[in-house]
Design a protein around this motif. Structure first.
Motif, short mmCIF file in Angstrom:
data_model
loop_
_atom_site.label_atom_id
_atom_site.label_comp_id
_atom_site.label_asym_id
_atom_site.label_seq_id
_atom_site.Cartn_x
_atom_site.Cartn_y
_atom_site.Cartn_z
N UNK A 157 69.99 69.18 36.18
CA UNK A 157 68.64 68.60 36.26
C UNK A 157 67.70 69.29 35.29
N UNK A 158 67.80 70.63 35.17
CA UNK A 158 66.91 71.39 34.27
C UNK A 158 67.25 71.14 32.80
N UNK A 159 68.52 70.77 32.54
CA UNK A 159 68.90 70.46 31.16
C UNK A 159 68.34 69.12 30.71
N UNK A 160 68.22 68.19 31.68
CA UNK A 160 67.78 66.84 31.34
C UNK A 160 66.27 66.75 31.16
N UNK A 161 65.50 67.60 31.81
CA UNK A 161 64.04 67.53 31.62
C UNK A 161 63.42 68.90 31.78
N UNK A 162 62.20 69.09 31.23
CA UNK A 162 61.54 70.39 31.23
C UNK A 162 60.21 70.37 31.97
N UNK A 163 59.95 69.34 32.77
CA UNK A 163 58.69 69.24 33.51
C UNK A 163 58.69 70.27 34.63
N UNK A 164 57.68 71.18 34.61
CA UNK A 164 57.65 72.25 35.60
C UNK A 164 57.38 71.74 37.01
N UNK A 165 56.78 70.55 37.12
CA UNK A 165 56.42 70.05 38.45
C UNK A 165 57.65 69.76 39.31
N UNK A 166 58.77 69.39 38.70
CA UNK A 166 59.95 69.00 39.48
C UNK A 166 61.17 69.83 39.11
N UNK A 167 60.93 71.05 38.74
CA UNK A 167 62.04 71.87 38.20
C UNK A 167 63.03 72.31 39.27
N UNK A 168 62.58 72.53 40.50
CA UNK A 168 63.48 73.00 41.55
C UNK A 168 64.03 71.84 42.38
N UNK A 169 65.32 71.94 42.72
CA UNK A 169 65.96 70.92 43.57
C UNK A 169 66.59 71.60 44.77
N UNK A 170 66.48 70.96 45.91
CA UNK A 170 67.07 71.49 47.14
C UNK A 170 67.86 70.38 47.82
N UNK A 171 69.11 70.64 48.12
CA UNK A 171 69.97 69.68 48.80
C UNK A 171 69.92 69.95 50.30
N UNK A 172 69.34 68.99 51.06
CA UNK A 172 69.22 69.19 52.51
C UNK A 172 69.13 67.80 53.17
N UNK A 173 69.05 67.80 54.49
CA UNK A 173 68.89 66.52 55.19
C UNK A 173 67.54 65.92 54.83
N UNK A 174 67.54 64.62 54.59
CA UNK A 174 66.32 63.93 54.17
C UNK A 174 65.21 64.07 55.18
N UNK A 175 64.28 64.95 54.99
CA UNK A 175 63.17 65.14 55.92
C UNK A 175 63.56 66.05 57.05
N UNK A 176 62.72 66.96 57.33
CA UNK A 176 63.00 67.89 58.43
C UNK A 176 62.00 67.77 59.56
N UNK A 177 61.08 66.79 59.48
CA UNK A 177 60.13 66.59 60.56
C UNK A 177 60.63 65.49 61.51
N UNK A 178 59.98 65.37 62.65
CA UNK A 178 60.43 64.45 63.70
C UNK A 178 60.42 63.01 63.22
N UNK A 179 59.33 62.58 62.55
CA UNK A 179 59.24 61.20 62.11
C UNK A 179 60.37 60.83 61.15
N UNK A 180 60.74 61.75 60.27
CA UNK A 180 61.81 61.47 59.32
C UNK A 180 63.15 61.28 60.02
#
Length: 663
Positions: A231-254
């Motif tokens: 992901x970091x090789x494909x783009x250099x935008x600092x706003x979206x530089x970090x990625x986390x793999x987890x269950x989609x949403x961790x709140x009750x509504x999700x």
């Protein structure tokens, strides 16, 4: 509280004069042919009480266009949808919410509420769909009274949630109602749960623990690291530089948005999802969701210390269901109606359904049924089912008759006969005369008995044309002139003008007193009798003459009926020449049995007709009438039937063609 009437004006197939739909019960069935306005009536209530802006939105296509109008020539239109809401005589929890806006017809009358949606459309050069204005009002004046500018008061949006409609379309999509999305049934159900803060904290902690446990797996980290690296090789935008793999949403509504329902056990040894069910079960599960919503709302309110109706649940929930029979096996329809009846019996529920099937309609009371039809100018007309007074002897008969023959509600034309013989014969003659009853939506009903005038009145009220075939029964008790008198009296009872019906030679009109004595007139006056029979044909009343339909068929096809005997069977007829006394005794007994009297002589019948009474006695008094007719008619070709067809059938089928061409 309940809706006691709906008045629709200028909406879709409802013309500018308006149509009032009376609702006498908390369960009502809308019936009629396709495109008669049933769905539009249900949709009209959704325009008034829908829970979302999308449900309440008025479109240019909602405004009525007359049969001979050109849309391009129309510059403005108006429509209105009004309900009258009645309250229990002793009041209930709903009264305080609306008390200041109730109206009353007169002193000592119960107050009621009028709510009306009014909308106008104007052609616009700037807006392709035209300018549409919509407002909903309390009408603060009694029905029938003139309305002034100050008799309308804006219906406040804060009260809108007190009356809600849940619309179940003909095409069921329960999967959409199982999503945690605004307006869905599941969303409304889960919103009833009191999610306490400590539960939410525990829930969030558990979800974090699960995510952390996955991150502790080396293989899981390898996947996440690889994704992040590329992901970091494909783009250099600092706003979206970090990625986390987890269950989609961790709140009750999700998490709630991912809720699903499964069904087991199944033949595949794995649970089924809702989309894997057949159409019938999906339809049934849709109804299950609706019932659950109403049940949970009621149950949760009872668990609380204070009454919640009008605060957390509606004062009135309207269940509007299209074609509950869709995709459901006939043997389950009784269960469906039973559930819908139980819903309508709840304090804050009302059920309206539309249907095309007799299997549903026969399970409703006739008083709960409303018949929809399209007039010659393509506008909806709504009529109630008319029954005799409950104190009338005919009430029970007619009620059971229409319950047993609900097909009459859906017919373009009803052919009324006296019994099973007529039904068998008409079914066969359809092929001969090339008139398919099913294709032309013609219903046969064996209801031509002593209460036929009530059947006529019912069909008149529904604007359904009908043809009646009665037995003349000459020389039977009450037959001949008595049968003609009966038909004339029944026609007078349903409103046929005496001046036309009873006119006689010279321009005079037969008196009612003379009509009452008609049954005593002598049958030797055959010419006069035939004159009155011809008169009745103008009113679509025909006779199987001289006796009944069975004898009429025997007269016209004697050889075929004489062949329809089992081997070694048939009437034992003494030889007329060799044993004249025994033959005469056999003949006399047959005449008396056929004419149902020990005094009968058959004086108005020819010798040939009298001898046929021996066969009449054998076939139709000693064996089954329908069975005999089926056996004989199935052995004959169309040409053989047509060659000797009784003239009355030719006349009836010509009348059928004439009626179908004008309706």
């Amino acid at each position: 509280m309940r809706i006691s009437s709906v008045t629709i004006r200028g909406y879709k197939s409802y013309g500018s004069k308006g149509v009032t739909i009376p609702l006498q019960d908390k369960l009502a069935g809308f019936i009629g042919l396709n495109s008669a306005g049933k769905t539009s009536a249900l949709e009209a209530l959704r325009k008034l009480f829908g829970s979302s802006l999308m449900e309440r939105e008025i479109f240019a296509s909602d405004f009525h266009i007359g049969k001979d109008e050109m849309p391009k020539d129309i510059t403005e239109r108006e429509l209105s949808i009004e309900v009258r809401i009645d309250f229990p005589p002793d009041g209930d929890d709903s009264v305080p919410h609306f008390f200041s806006d109730m109206v009353v017809d007169d002193t000592d009358e119960d107050p009621y509420l009028r709510i009306r949606l009014e909308s106008s459309w104007r052609k616009s050069e700037l807006i392709p769909q035209g300018e549409i204005d919509v407002k909903t009002y309390f009408i603060n004046v009694a029905e029938g009274e003139p309305e002034e500018a100050d008799t309308k008061k804006i219906f406040p949006s804060r009260l809108r949630g007190l009356i809600q409609i849940h619309y179940v379309p003909a095409i069921r999509k329960p999967g959409e109602q199982l999503k945690y999305a605004s307006g869905s049934i599941l969303h409304r159900l889960l919103k009833k749960i009191n999610w306490k803060d400590d539960f939410k904290e525990k829930f969030d902690t558990k979800i974090s623990e699960i995510n952390d446990a996955f991150k502790g797996l080396s293989e899981f980290n390898t996947i996440q690291t690889s994704i992040a690296s590329f992901w970091q090789k494909f783009h250099k935008d600092e706003r979206y530089s970090e990625t986390t793999l987890s269950f989609g949403g961790s709140d009750l509504d999700s998490i709630l948005k991912k809720l699903e329902i499964s069904f087991s056990p199944t033949g595949t040894h794995k649970p089924f999802g809702i989309d894997e069910l057949g159409e019938g079960y999906r339809s049934l599960f849709y109804l299950t969701l609706v019932c659950s919503l109403l049940d949970v709302e009621e149950a949760l309110s009872k668990e609380k210390d204070e009454e919640t109706i009008g605060t957390t649940r509606p004062l009135l929930t309207i269940l509007a269901i299209e074609e509950p029979e869709n995709h459901i096996a006939p043997q389950l329809l009784g269960r469906v109606i039973k559930i819908l009846k139980s819903i309508s019996e709840k304090e804050n529920s009302q059920v309206l359904l539309s249907s095309h099937t007799p299997a549903i309609i026969k399970r409703l009371k006739p008083e709960q049924i409303l018949h929809f039809r399209i007039t010659d100018v393509y506008e909806t007309e709504v009529n109630q089912i008319k029954l005799p007074e409950k104190t009338d002897e005919a009430y029970k008969y007619v009620k059971e008759a229409v319950r047993n023959y609900p097909e009459i509600y859906f017919a373009r034309l009803v052919v009324i006969g006296e019994g099973d013989s007529e039904e068998v014969i008409f079914n066969r003659l359809m092929n001969v005369m090339d008139v398919d009853f099913d294709d032309n939506i013609i219903t046969f009903a064996p209801l031509g008995h002593r209460f036929v005038n009530h059947i006529w009145r019912l069909l008149d009220a529904l604007r359904i044309p009908y043809i009646t075939l009665l037995d003349l029964d000459s020389e039977r008790e009450g037959g001949g002139w008595g049968r003609v008198k009966y038909a004339l009296q029944q026609l007078l009872q349903i409103g046929v003008k005496k001046e036309k019906l009873l006119s006689i030679e010279g321009g005079a009109i037969m008196t009612i007193q003379k009509l009452k004595q008609m049954h005593t007139w002598d049958l030797v006056h055959a010419k006069a009798l035939q004159g009155w029979i011809r008169r009745l044909k103008k009113y679509n009343v025909f006779y199987s003459a001289p006796l009944d339909l069975d004898f009429l068929m025997l007269m016209h096809y004697p050889e075929f009926y004489k062949k329809a005997i089992p081997k070694g069977g048939g009437p034992q007829i003494p030889d007329k020449d060799e044993k004249p006394e025994e033959f005469e005794e056999k003949l006399t007994g047959s005449i008396q049995a056929t004419l149902k009297s020990k005094k009968a002589t058959g004086y108005t019948y020819s010798e040939e007709e009298k001898e046929l009474m021996i066969w009449y006695n054998y076939h139709f008094l000693g064996r089954g009438k329908p069975t005999t007719h089926i056996q004989v008619l199935s052995s004959m070709s169309n040409e053989e039937i047509e060659e000797c067809l009784p003239p009355v059938f030719t006349e009836i089928f010509e009348r059928i063609a004439s009626i179908l061409n004008t309706h």
